[in-house]
Write an enzyme that holds these catalytic residues in place. Sequence first.
Site, PDB file in Angstrom:
ATOM      1  N   HIS A   1       0.839  -1.209   0.000  1.00 30.09           N
ATOM      2  CA  HIS A   1       0.000   0.000   0.000  1.00 30.09           C
ATOM      3  C   HIS A   1       0.870   1.254   0.000  1.00 30.09           C
ATOM      4  O   HIS A   1       1.308   1.726   1.044  1.00 30.09           O
ATOM      5  CB  HIS A   1      -0.890   0.000   1.248  1.00 30.09           C
ATOM      6  CG  HIS A   1      -1.901   1.100   1.300  1.00 30.09           C
ATOM      7  ND1 HIS A   1      -3.079   0.987   1.998  1.00 30.09           N
ATOM      8  CD2 HIS A   1      -1.933   2.328   0.745  1.00 30.09           C
ATOM      9  CE1 HIS A   1      -3.783   2.101   1.881  1.00 30.09           C
ATOM     10  NE2 HIS A   1      -3.087   2.946   1.128  1.00 30.09           N
TER      11      HIS A   1
ATOM     12  N   LEU B   1       2.602   6.365  -5.322  1.00 32.04           N
ATOM     13  CA  LEU B   1       3.801   6.820  -6.025  1.00 32.04           C
ATOM     14  C   LEU B   1       3.531   8.031  -6.916  1.00 32.04           C
ATOM     15  O   LEU B   1       4.449   8.548  -7.557  1.00 32.04           O
ATOM     16  CB  LEU B   1       4.401   5.663  -6.838  1.00 32.04           C
ATOM     17  CG  LEU B   1       4.838   4.451  -6.003  1.00 32.04           C
ATOM     18  CD1 LEU B   1       5.543   3.421  -6.871  1.00 32.04           C
ATOM     19  CD2 LEU B   1       5.732   4.870  -4.836  1.00 32.04           C
ATOM     20  N   ARG B   2       2.274   8.466  -7.001  1.00 30.43           N
ATOM     21  CA  ARG B   2       1.874   9.758  -7.586  1.00 30.43           C
ATOM     22  C   ARG B   2       2.049   9.890  -9.103  1.00 30.43           C
ATOM     23  O   ARG B   2       1.635  10.895  -9.672  1.00 30.43           O
ATOM     24  CB  ARG B   2       2.618  10.918  -6.903  1.00 30.43           C
ATOM     25  CG  ARG B   2       2.453  10.976  -5.389  1.00 30.43           C
ATOM     26  CD  ARG B   2       1.019  11.054  -4.954  1.00 30.43           C
ATOM     27  NE  ARG B   2       0.873  11.351  -3.531  1.00 30.43           N
ATOM     28  CZ  ARG B   2      -0.214  11.098  -2.811  1.00 30.43           C
ATOM     29  NH1 ARG B   2      -1.259  10.516  -3.394  1.00 30.43           N
ATOM     30  NH2 ARG B   2      -0.284  11.397  -1.531  1.00 30.43           N
TER      31      ARG B   2
ATOM     32  N   ASN C   1      -5.563  10.016   6.972  1.00 26.34           N
ATOM     33  CA  ASN C   1      -6.889   9.407   6.929  1.00 26.34           C
ATOM     34  C   ASN C   1      -6.746   7.914   6.675  1.00 26.34           C
ATOM     35  O   ASN C   1      -6.250   7.536   5.613  1.00 26.34           O
ATOM     36  CB  ASN C   1      -7.733  10.046   5.827  1.00 26.34           C
ATOM     37  CG  ASN C   1      -9.183   9.583   5.896  1.00 26.34           C
ATOM     38  OD1 ASN C   1      -9.631   9.072   6.907  1.00 26.34           O
ATOM     39  ND2 ASN C   1      -9.896   9.744   4.802  1.00 26.34           N
TER      40      ASN C   1
ATOM     41  N   ASN D   1      -4.906   5.870  -7.258  1.00 27.41           N
ATOM     42  CA  ASN D   1      -5.455   7.237  -7.260  1.00 27.41           C
ATOM     43  C   ASN D   1      -4.461   8.234  -7.843  1.00 27.41           C
ATOM     44  O   ASN D   1      -4.042   9.199  -7.211  1.00 27.41           O
ATOM     45  CB  ASN D   1      -5.900   7.650  -5.855  1.00 27.41           C
ATOM     46  CG  ASN D   1      -4.783   7.618  -4.826  1.00 27.41           C
ATOM     47  OD1 ASN D   1      -3.812   6.884  -4.967  1.00 27.41           O
ATOM     48  ND2 ASN D   1      -4.919   8.439  -3.786  1.00 27.41           N
TER      49      ASN D   1
ATOM     50  N   ASP E   1       1.321   2.930   3.576  1.00 25.77           N
ATOM     51  CA  ASP E   1       0.459   4.015   3.087  1.00 25.77           C
ATOM     52  C   ASP E   1       1.288   5.261   2.780  1.00 25.77           C
ATOM     53  O   ASP E   1       0.884   6.399   3.046  1.00 25.77           O
ATOM     54  CB  ASP E   1      -0.649   4.334   4.086  1.00 25.77           C
ATOM     55  CG  ASP E   1      -1.794   5.151   3.468  1.00 25.77           C
ATOM     56  OD1 ASP E   1      -1.804   5.332   2.226  1.00 25.77           O
ATOM     57  OD2 ASP E   1      -2.671   5.615   4.224  1.00 25.77           O
TER      58      ASP E   1
ATOM     59  N   HIS F   1       3.535  14.528  -0.206  1.00 22.57           N
ATOM     60  CA  HIS F   1       2.877  15.783  -0.606  1.00 22.57           C
ATOM     61  C   HIS F   1       3.932  16.875  -0.715  1.00 22.57           C
ATOM     62  O   HIS F   1       4.998  16.794  -0.097  1.00 22.57           O
ATOM     63  CB  HIS F   1       1.821  16.195   0.420  1.00 22.57           C
ATOM     64  CG  HIS F   1       0.633  15.300   0.470  1.00 22.57           C
ATOM     65  ND1 HIS F   1      -0.323  15.271  -0.522  1.00 22.57           N
ATOM     66  CD2 HIS F   1       0.245  14.387   1.392  1.00 22.57           C
ATOM     67  CE1 HIS F   1      -1.250  14.389  -0.207  1.00 22.57           C
ATOM     68  NE2 HIS F   1      -0.934  13.832   0.950  1.00 22.57           N
TER      69      HIS F   1
END
Length: 437
Positions: free
Chosen positions: A62, A65-66, A280, A96, A307, A311
């Site tokens: 999980h 890697l954007r 979250n 995502n 996770d 950012h």
Amino acid sequence: MKPLLLKGGKLIDPSQNLNEIGDLLISNGKVDGIGGSITGPDDVEIVDCDGFIVSPGFIDVHCHLREPGREDVETIATGARAAAAGGFTAVCAMPNTDPVTDNQAAVGFIVRQAQRAAAARVYPIGAISVGQDGKALAEFGEMVGAGAVAVSDDGRPVASAQLMRTALEYARTFKIPVIDHCEEPTLSAGGAMNEGIVSAQLGLKGIPAEAEEIMVIRDILLARLTGGHVHLAHMSTKGSVELIRWGKDRGIRVTAEVCPHHLSLTEESVRGYETNAKMNPPLRTAKDVEALRQAVKDGTIDLIATDHAPHHYDEKEREFADAPNGIVGLETALAVVVTNLVENGGLGFSDLVDRMACSPARLFNLPGGSLKRGAVAAVDPSERWKVDPSKFLSKGRNSPYTGMTLVGRAACTIVAGSVVYRSGNSGRGRESKRARG
């Protein structure tokens, strides 16, 4: 490719009931000898592992890697290198991205980028729904054919019970798990941290534990109905542990993960409106942390996942309520677990290897998870180091552990017979010391 001989490490592999001091020889990308004293061929490269633990490489099921879409905060290449620095030989990339990884072409792109990176292996996870909008099921078969190993709408809960039921039925055909982000959206809407005394004192809207637990029991019941394999992402509450235990006791195909931050930090870390402690699901209470630690030890929680969610610095500098959720974790996960569960929590290193290597490979049908297969991590279990995100190989710097002193660090990471990461403390010329655990 030169053969590699890892000398004198403590070999730990729960999949083979292996726990002994010895050597490990890797030739042509595969383990060619294990245990005892091995000489190796004339051209062998020797890695001094005295004092180190040599285990199957860790697998993170999980991480974010954007790429594509947010290459400014992480790429598949930087994430794969960060993973290797954390002792991970494989990671699973959540869908995502922008555009969402919800089709064959998007999955294939990630596979190709990972091959170019030549660091930790990267396995794509496809979306459950088209665009992750929770309406139409994505084409699982095509994504699995292109290399997807699971499906998830992580970052968003699957609000529709009917869609989740269909996903579990469909995924069963392809023998892949359905990973759910357990969050009842009408209960969590607008929430920024755990609902409780601290949120009230800070004047922040809270997210109750029940927002997670309602979806946990729903998913367990749907797994019972369908016979599908549901995997519950980033569990954070004592109640969720009790529900998972209930499901497992009844033979339902439910597995679950917990993240290092939910095993080590509480809602108290948010005081001062610390956005690097915003995630979250949110950080919960000390009772939740203790229940999660116990669940890792007794196997109710099957595995530990990071996770990893990088950012940009400016994004985390916003007002707390407006800052994005998530922290980086690939390069601190091992040390956080060693510090909080092995050094101070009674977890054996063999169990750590099971939760971070063997179980992820087994449950997600991935290569690795055993020293038989050649993806290896050598870990210094006693190295003490201070977390300095400016030295991370990840592009992300958003860590709540900045400045903390942790114990345990990857020394050498080997994938397919090649050293993809080596710390300054590995190899020859180190001070000799014997591994514990």
